[in-house]
Design an enzyme around this catalytic site. Structure first.
Site, mmCIF file in Angstrom:
data_model
loop_
_atom_site.group_PDB
_atom_site.id
_atom_site.type_symbol
_atom_site.label_atom_id
_atom_site.label_comp_id
_atom_site.label_asym_id
_atom_site.label_seq_id
_atom_site.Cartn_x
_atom_site.Cartn_y
_atom_site.Cartn_z
ATOM 1 N N PHE A 284 -0.989 21.474 35.120
ATOM 2 C CA PHE A 284 -0.903 20.886 36.200
ATOM 3 C C PHE A 284 -1.986 19.461 36.445
ATOM 4 C CE2 PHE A 284 1.888 24.006 37.983
ATOM 5 C CZ PHE A 284 2.916 23.354 38.154
ATOM 6 N N THR B 179 -9.711 18.657 34.518
ATOM 7 C CA THR B 179 -10.903 18.665 35.327
ATOM 8 C C THR B 179 -12.230 18.010 34.585
ATOM 9 O OG1 THR B 179 -10.015 20.795 35.766
ATOM 10 C CG2 THR B 179 -12.365 20.169 36.456
ATOM 11 N N LYS C 101 -10.594 17.291 39.773
ATOM 12 C CA LYS C 101 -9.614 17.661 39.220
ATOM 13 C C LYS C 101 -8.423 16.685 39.506
ATOM 14 C CE LYS C 101 -6.334 21.666 39.091
ATOM 15 N NZ LYS C 101 -6.197 23.113 39.581
ATOM 16 N N ASP D 97 -4.934 34.509 39.659
ATOM 17 C CA ASP D 97 -5.433 34.409 38.264
ATOM 18 C C ASP D 97 -6.780 34.672 37.976
ATOM 19 O OD1 ASP D 97 -5.364 33.883 35.647
ATOM 20 O OD2 ASP D 97 -5.809 31.643 35.727
#
Length: 247
Positions: free
Chosen positions: A21, A24, A41, A139
């Site tokens: 998505f 960074t 980001k 995650d």
């Protein structure tokens, strides 16, 4: 992007990484005298389908909102800004100076039981906080835990996959898609049905990896899909029981 100034104050210094998505970057806040470093980001979906972009924007905004709420914890990066510029969305976070747990584990020296206990006490402090806020990280892995240089505390990063817990969720249409990293996510998360205990599973697997020196995907499994690891480590029955329970 290097050298570009975003939001009239964040100067991009270097590229860090990219995901499904976004991308960074390391940046500095030029409006502050000390030019404090930060992480920027950028929403940058890998698929250009309009519907996918709409979903990406919604998730990106949700991430910003969640970080704003969670950022009050000392071991979670603070959200500094969220804005749109030139039809692109940006999220700015506190920069954590240190090394990832992945870097520590790559040194190939297995951890002792006291180190594991210290790791669990430190990381469970973060999980207790985010779970109390109704959030599942989804995650947790060595790459997303940073050992902060200033005090050697662990900091949990990359909340791009956070999920708000929906109480009483029963409609299968509400279930999320599988998100996480293979080896560190339990069966229910792989099916798109994460629970708060899913994050506990990830911590347990990290402990087993640190104790054995073997990555999760290289560990053997029994006929029921359970990891086989007890014969590979030298720990007390009490710690073994804890790790067995959470994995």
């Amino acid at each position: 992007m290097k050298g570009k100034i975003l939001g009239s104050r964040y100067k991009v210094l270097d590229y860090i990484a990219s995901g499904g998505f976004g991308r960074t970057y390391l940046a500095e806040d030029i409006q502050l005298p000390s030019k404090v470093k930060c992480v920027v980001k950028q929403l940058y979906p890998s698929i250009e389908d309009p519907k996918f972009l709409a979903v990406a924007r919604r998730l990106f905004k949700t991430e910003a909102s969640t970080l704003h709420n969670l950022g009050n914890h000392d071991q979670i990066p603070k959200l500094l800004a969220y804005f749109e510029e030139e039809e692109k969305f940006y999220l700015v976070q506190q920069y954590i100076e240190g090394q990832t747990l992945e870097q520590e584990l790559s040194l190939s020296k297995v951890w002792s039981e006291p180190q594991i206990i210290e790791f669990l006490n430190d990381s469970l402090n973060i999980l207790k906080y985010i779970n109390a806020k109704g959030v599942i990280h989804r995650d947790i892995k060595p790459d997303n835990l940073i050992r902060r240089n200033s005090d050697h505390k662990l900091v949990l990063v990359d909340f791009g996959t956070v999920k708000n817990v929906l109480k009483g969720q029963t409609n299968t249409g509400q279930l999320t898609v599988p998100v996480g990293t293979q080896g560190y996510m339990p069966t229910e998360q792989a099916r798109g049905k994460p629970r708060p205990t899913s994050d506990l599973y990830a911590l347990g697997v990290i402990c087993i990896q640190a104790l054995s020196g073997i990555t999760p995907l290289d560990l053997e499994e029994d006929d029921e899909g359970e990891l086989i690891w007890k014969s590979l480590v030298d720990i007390s029955p009490q710690l073994a029981h804890i790790l067995k329970k959470i994995t």
